[in-house]
Design an enzyme around this catalytic site. Structure first.
Site, PDB file in Angstrom:
ATOM      1  N   THR A  27      -2.883  34.838 -36.376  1.00  0.00           N
ATOM      2  CA  THR A  27      -2.146  34.519 -37.597  1.00  0.00           C
ATOM      3  C   THR A  27      -2.785  35.298 -38.747  1.00  0.00           C
ATOM      4  O   THR A  27      -3.841  35.899 -38.599  1.00  0.00           O
ATOM      5  CB  THR A  27      -2.187  33.013 -37.920  1.00  0.00           C
ATOM      6  OG1 THR A  27      -3.524  32.655 -38.320  1.00  0.00           O
ATOM      7  CG2 THR A  27      -1.778  32.166 -36.729  1.00  0.00           C
ATOM      8  N   VAL A  83     -12.440  33.097 -36.180  1.00  0.00           N
ATOM      9  CA  VAL A  83     -12.372  33.364 -37.613  1.00  0.00           C
ATOM     10  C   VAL A  83     -11.962  34.824 -37.829  1.00  0.00           C
ATOM     11  O   VAL A  83     -12.636  35.740 -37.349  1.00  0.00           O
ATOM     12  CB  VAL A  83     -13.715  33.077 -38.304  1.00  0.00           C
ATOM     13  CG1 VAL A  83     -13.612  33.382 -39.794  1.00  0.00           C
ATOM     14  CG2 VAL A  83     -14.128  31.625 -38.082  1.00  0.00           C
ATOM     15  N   LYS A  84     -10.880  35.021 -38.547  1.00  0.00           N
ATOM     16  CA  LYS A  84     -10.357  36.361 -38.799  1.00  0.00           C
ATOM     17  C   LYS A  84     -10.767  36.805 -40.202  1.00  0.00           C
ATOM     18  O   LYS A  84     -10.535  36.093 -41.179  1.00  0.00           O
ATOM     19  CB  LYS A  84      -8.830  36.349 -38.656  1.00  0.00           C
ATOM     20  CG  LYS A  84      -8.176  37.711 -38.537  1.00  0.00           C
ATOM     21  CD  LYS A  84      -6.688  37.532 -38.248  1.00  0.00           C
ATOM     22  CE  LYS A  84      -5.990  38.844 -38.063  1.00  0.00           C
ATOM     23  NZ  LYS A  84      -4.521  38.660 -37.898  1.00  0.00           N
ATOM     24  N   ILE A  85     -11.370  37.990 -40.276  1.00  0.00           N
ATOM     25  CA  ILE A  85     -11.974  38.479 -41.513  1.00  0.00           C
ATOM     26  C   ILE A  85     -11.558  39.931 -41.728  1.00  0.00           C
ATOM     27  O   ILE A  85     -11.573  40.726 -40.778  1.00  0.00           O
ATOM     28  CB  ILE A  85     -13.510  38.368 -41.428  1.00  0.00           C
ATOM     29  CG1 ILE A  85     -13.944  36.902 -41.412  1.00  0.00           C
ATOM     30  CG2 ILE A  85     -14.183  39.104 -42.580  1.00  0.00           C
ATOM     31  CD1 ILE A  85     -15.440  36.694 -41.226  1.00  0.00           C
TER      32      ILE A  85
END
Length: 215
Positions: A27, A83-85
């Site tokens: 997402t 965790v998307k960074i």
């Protein structure tokens, strides 16, 4: 190659799951906004509960300290949460801090081999090169995937390559041929992967003959 779906729409996720082809979800803030759910943490948890596979939820902080704080909060939502960074200097700092604590990170918005190398050095579990957006500016998106795969294989790098910004079935096929670990695919493209006019024609011919047989 694993198939993720690039969406925050629960109905699309359920549909892909029912096909038996889904390994995870990615997402981003735009997809979350499109889903129209203000309680994004609750939505992410629902997605994790549905899929029981890696689900990337993106931070919105832009500074390392904020990314770390938000990443820890997001990781607490589910054991499946990644965790998307964004791949920036602060993003690399946050990735190192989170990965050192055993929190998996997906470094996103990757557009060069050098960025992919830095992602691996910082301890990212995943890196997401955006092929469609490169194609949009007349650069070779799949060529980037080929180069990253070659470098990662040469140095036995464990960071998994997620082919992102997928626009059509050929992106998926070429990703598989190049040896990418994962393709994250919009719902409409997942459906396009199964479609072929000869399949439709064959079914129509079989049914026509069957109906004749039954009188």
């Amino acid at each position: 190659m694993k198939f993720f779906i690039d969406t925050a729409d629960l109905d699309e996720i359920r549909d892909a799951l029912s096909m038996g082809v889904l390994d995870g979800v990615t997402t981003n803030p735009s997809l979350m906004a499109r889903a129209g759910r203000k309680d994004t943490d609750k939505l992410l948890k629902e997605i994790c509960d549905l899929v029981e596979g890696p689900v990337s939820g993106e931070v919105v902080a832009l500074d390392a300290a904020g990314m770390i704080k938000e990443g820890k909060r997001l990781s607490g939502l589910s054991e499946h949460l990644v965790v998307k960074i964004p791949l920036t200097i602060d993003g690399l700092k946050a990735t190192r801090a989170l990965s050192d604590e055993g929190i998996p990170v997906n470094l996103t918005l990757c557009f060069t081999v050098s960025q992919a190398l830095l992602a691996a050095k910082a301890g990212a579990a995943y890196v997401s090169p955006f092929v469609g957006r490169l194609d949009d500016i007349s650069q070779d998106g799949m060529g980037l995937i080929e180069d990253i795969v070659e470098v990662y294989e040469k140095y036995e790098i464990g960071t998994e390559i997620i082919v992102a910004s997928v626009r059509h079935p050929d992106h998926v096929v070429r990703a598989a041929l190049l040896g990418a670990d994962i393709a994250t695919i919009p719902h409409k493209v997942i459906k396009q992967l199964v479609q072929h006019p000869l399949t439709d024609q064959g079914i129509a011919a079989f049914m026509k003959d069957w109906n004749k047989l039954q009188g």
